[in-house]
Design a protein around this motif. Structure first.
Motif, short mmCIF file in Angstrom:
data_model
loop_
_atom_site.label_atom_id
_atom_site.label_comp_id
_atom_site.label_asym_id
_atom_site.label_seq_id
_atom_site.Cartn_x
_atom_site.Cartn_y
_atom_site.Cartn_z
N SER A 162 11.22 -3.00 -8.85
CA SER A 162 11.22 -4.06 -9.86
C SER A 162 9.88 -4.77 -9.93
N ARG A 163 9.07 -4.60 -8.92
CA ARG A 163 7.76 -5.26 -8.93
C ARG A 163 6.75 -4.48 -9.76
N LEU B 18 7.30 -0.14 -17.70
CA LEU B 18 7.26 1.28 -18.08
C LEU B 18 7.14 2.16 -16.85
N GLN B 19 6.30 1.74 -15.92
CA GLN B 19 6.13 2.56 -14.71
C GLN B 19 7.43 2.63 -13.92
N ALA B 20 8.07 1.49 -13.74
CA ALA B 20 9.34 1.49 -13.00
C ALA B 20 10.39 2.32 -13.72
N GLU B 21 10.42 2.22 -15.03
CA GLU B 21 11.45 2.94 -15.79
C GLU B 21 11.23 4.44 -15.71
N VAL B 22 9.99 4.84 -15.82
CA VAL B 22 9.69 6.27 -15.76
C VAL B 22 10.05 6.83 -14.38
N VAL C 271 3.88 9.39 -20.08
CA VAL C 271 4.91 9.32 -19.03
C VAL C 271 4.33 9.76 -17.70
N ARG C 272 3.54 10.81 -17.71
CA ARG C 272 2.92 11.28 -16.46
C ARG C 272 1.97 10.22 -15.90
N VAL C 273 1.19 9.64 -16.78
CA VAL C 273 0.25 8.61 -16.33
C VAL C 273 1.01 7.41 -15.75
N ALA C 274 2.08 7.03 -16.43
CA ALA C 274 2.86 5.88 -15.95
C ALA C 274 3.47 6.18 -14.58
N ALA C 275 3.96 7.38 -14.41
CA ALA C 275 4.55 7.75 -13.12
C ALA C 275 3.48 7.75 -12.03
N HIS C 276 2.33 8.30 -12.37
CA HIS C 276 1.24 8.36 -11.40
C HIS C 276 0.82 6.96 -10.99
N ARG C 277 0.61 6.11 -11.94
CA ARG C 277 0.18 4.74 -11.63
C ARG C 277 1.27 3.98 -10.87
N GLY C 278 2.48 4.20 -11.26
CA GLY C 278 3.57 3.51 -10.58
C GLY C 278 3.68 3.89 -9.12
N LEU C 279 3.57 5.19 -8.86
CA LEU C 279 3.66 5.63 -7.47
C LEU C 279 2.47 5.14 -6.66
N ARG C 280 1.32 5.14 -7.28
CA ARG C 280 0.13 4.65 -6.56
C ARG C 280 0.30 3.16 -6.22
N THR C 281 0.78 2.41 -7.21
CA THR C 281 0.99 0.98 -6.96
C THR C 281 2.04 0.76 -5.88
N LEU C 282 3.05 1.56 -5.92
CA LEU C 282 4.10 1.45 -4.92
C LEU C 282 3.55 1.76 -3.52
N LEU D 103 2.12 9.32 2.07
CA LEU D 103 3.14 9.10 1.05
C LEU D 103 4.54 8.96 1.61
N GLN D 104 4.63 9.01 2.92
CA GLN D 104 5.97 8.95 3.49
C GLN D 104 6.72 7.65 3.15
N PRO D 105 6.06 6.49 3.19
CA PRO D 105 6.80 5.28 2.80
C PRO D 105 7.30 5.33 1.36
N VAL D 106 6.48 5.89 0.48
CA VAL D 106 6.92 6.02 -0.92
C VAL D 106 8.10 6.97 -1.01
N ALA D 107 8.01 8.04 -0.30
CA ALA D 107 9.13 9.00 -0.31
C ALA D 107 10.40 8.36 0.22
N ASP D 108 10.26 7.49 1.21
CA ASP D 108 11.45 6.82 1.74
C ASP D 108 12.10 5.91 0.69
N VAL D 109 11.24 5.21 -0.02
CA VAL D 109 11.79 4.33 -1.08
C VAL D 109 12.51 5.16 -2.14
N LEU D 110 11.90 6.23 -2.56
CA LEU D 110 12.52 7.05 -3.60
C LEU D 110 13.79 7.73 -3.08
N ASN D 111 13.77 8.10 -1.83
CA ASN D 111 15.00 8.69 -1.27
C ASN D 111 16.12 7.66 -1.16
#
Lengths: 184, 348
Positions: free
Chosen positions: A128-129, A133-137, A162-173, B46-54
């Motif tokens: 949620s942070r 769009l990134q979270a939704e994708v 969508v790919r860019v949003a996913a990429h950025r979202g995962l990086r931010t996460l 990426l393991q922490p990210v993978a944990d969140v997604l899992n």
């Protein structure tokens, strides 16, 4: 994901088989709720219930495989969520009182339930942070199990976006997890 | 800036900090999103990210299955199906094996084997049903209110037109029979315009015959009206008949005979006492042209013959709806019952 038995289950549900519909519901409702908790926080249960009302009405006319089924479900949920967000913006409401303890869900192992909910809730809170769009994708890819093209149609963007949003979202996460040391 | 002996590494990069902390290739992204193994070089990062997604892919929590009862109820409502055994009765997260349901299928989709929310319907589901019911109720109420308002306006207009005698002959006849509106004139589409009043029971015993309104008005004014009303009614009658000598031919012999010497104040009627039935007319209304607005003459003529004859219909152009209905019978019309009976017998 139901898998091979999906077509048979769907056909039975379309014929009015309540058990088959229960299978479909149990498969999709948790994922839908997690998706809705991110894009429509505070109204996820209401939106999910409204989504199922609409799905039940259109169930007999649905044609497609499991991917199309999930895409339809989440498209409906997304529309209902948008409606709910607009409605809540127009009519702000105070939260209703909590359920009485007698109506709380009962589990055999409260500790297990607490841990289970904590990890899922923490993941939902983390996602949620992210920007919407990134979270939704990410949720549609991960929770709903949709491919990039289906997500692009659902959020009305191009596959590249969508790919860019996913990429950025995962990086931010990943950055959040690294810098804040969040563990689930 | 760098010429002052400061090493490059000590200089802060104000323009754009490098964000290469987490290597994220397209393959790694796809692996994370699909839940497969990420590339080996990126796996530790990426393991922490993978944990969140899992955690997001984890099996259903108990509260996420709590709305099943509501969903199944909606399904039954939509399909018209009857409840199926344990599914409808228990609605537990433990599966539906009691009804012969595919427990294996349940476990395949991640349904927990135990830990059932017993009868747990979510507040959300209930709220949705309540909201839908309330919305449907308000929609129905609004529709009913609009329909009722339109019907009331149409009915009021129709009634007004009927008592004004402005309806076409067939409809006027219907209104005459149903509402007690003035009868349609024999030859015209607007009966009220011609001034003829058809009475089932004429004052002079001419049952079923057409009686001129001026005659009726005078008869009634003589029976119940004040002196002013009697004078006005008599002058109208004289005008309508074309002279005092023609009253006999105009109204019939009975009335002609009664007019001789009968144009005098009502016995026992106090001078200045307001009439018991409606306001006196402020201006003279020509016979046959009285409408609902002319309360004095119209009411006088429509009220008199109703006394003591509840089964007889009295119709006239003076009917103007609610105020004329039951005219002369209401409270205060005749406070003295004996006098009321006397007047009634006299008028007959």
């Amino acid at each position: 994901v139901i898998g091979e038995g999906f077509a048979r289950t769907l056909a039975a549900a379309q014929d009015g088989d309540e058990t088959a519909f229960a299978v479909l519901w149990r498969d999709a409702n948790p994922a839908m709720l997690r998706y809705l908790k991110v894009i429509a926080p505070g109204a996820a249960e209401d939106v999910a219930a409204e989504t199922w009302v609409q799905v039940v009405r259109g169930l007999a006319a649905f044609r497609g495989d499991e991917g199309a089924w999930r895409a339809w479900l989440f498209t409906t949920a997304r529309r209902r969520a948008v409606d709910a967000i607009r409605h809540s913006a127009r009519h702000p409401q105070a939260p209703l009182e909590d359920l009485p303890p007698a109506r709380h869900p009962v589990a055999t192992d409260p500790a297990e339930l607490a841990l289970e909910r904590l990890s899922t809730q923490a993941a939902v809170a983390l996602l949620s942070r992210l920007p919407r769009l990134q979270a939704e994708v990410i949720l549609l890819r991960v929770v709903a199990g949709l491919d990039t093209e289906s997500v692009a149609r659902l959020v009305d963007r191009g596959p590249g976006a969508v790919r860019v949003a996913a990429h950025r979202g995962l990086r931010t996460l990943a950055q959040i997890l690294t810098t804040e040391g969040v563990t689930l | 800036v760098s010429s002052g002996g400061v090493p490059y590494g000590d200089m802060p990069n104000f323009l754009k900090p490098r964000r290469d902390g987490v290597p994220l290739s397209d393959a790694a992204v796809e692996a994370l999103l699909t839940g497969t193994e990420p590339p080996a070089e990126a796996a530790p990062m990426l393991q922490p990210v993978a944990d969140v997604l899992n955690a997001m892919r984890a099996g259903p929590a108990s509260d996420e299955l709590a709305g099943e009862a509501e969903a199944l109820a909606e399904f039954r409502r939509a399909t018209g199906a009857s409840p199926v055994g344990a599914v409808a009765a228990g609605v537990s997260a433990a599966g539906v094996s009691a009804a012969g349901a595919p427990t294996a299928a349940m476990s395949a989709v991640g349904a927990p084997a135990a830990g059932a929310p017993v009868g747990g319907a979510p507040a959300g589901g209930r709220r949705v049903h309540l909201r839908r019911r309330r919305a449907a109720g308000s929609r129905f109420g609004a529709r009913a209110a609009v329909t009722g308002a339109v019907a009331a306006v149409c009915l009021a207009g129709l009634t007004t037109a009927a008592f004004a005698g402005m309806l076409p002959t067939p409809i006027q006849r219907l209104a005459h029979d149903v509402l007690g509106a003035p009868a349609a004139s024999p030859g015209g589409s607007h009966p009220g315009a011609h001034g003829h009043v058809t009475q089932h029971h004429a004052p002079g015993g001419k049952t079923g015959a057409a009686v001129h309104p001026a005659c009726t008005a005078y008869t009634q004014a003589r029976a119940h009206g004040t002196a002013a009303q009697r004078t006005a009614a008599y002058s109208n009658l004289v005008k309508a008949a074309g002279g005092a000598g023609h009253i006999a031919g105009y109204c019939g012999h009975g009335l002609a005979a009664s007019t001789t010497g009968s144009h005098r104040p009502h016995p026992g009627k106090k001078k200045g006492t307001p009439p018991s039935h409606g306001k006196p007319a402020k201006k003279k209304t020509p016979p046959g042209q009285s409408r609902g607005k002319h309360k004095g003459h119209s009411k006088a003529k429509t009220s008199a013959h109703g006394h003591g004859q509840p089964g007889k219909k009295q119709h006239g152009h003076g009917h103007s709806g609610k105020k004329n209905q039951g005219h002369g019978h209401g409270k205060g019309a005749h406070k003295n019952p004996a006098r009321h009976r006397a007047i009634t017998s006299r008028s007959q």
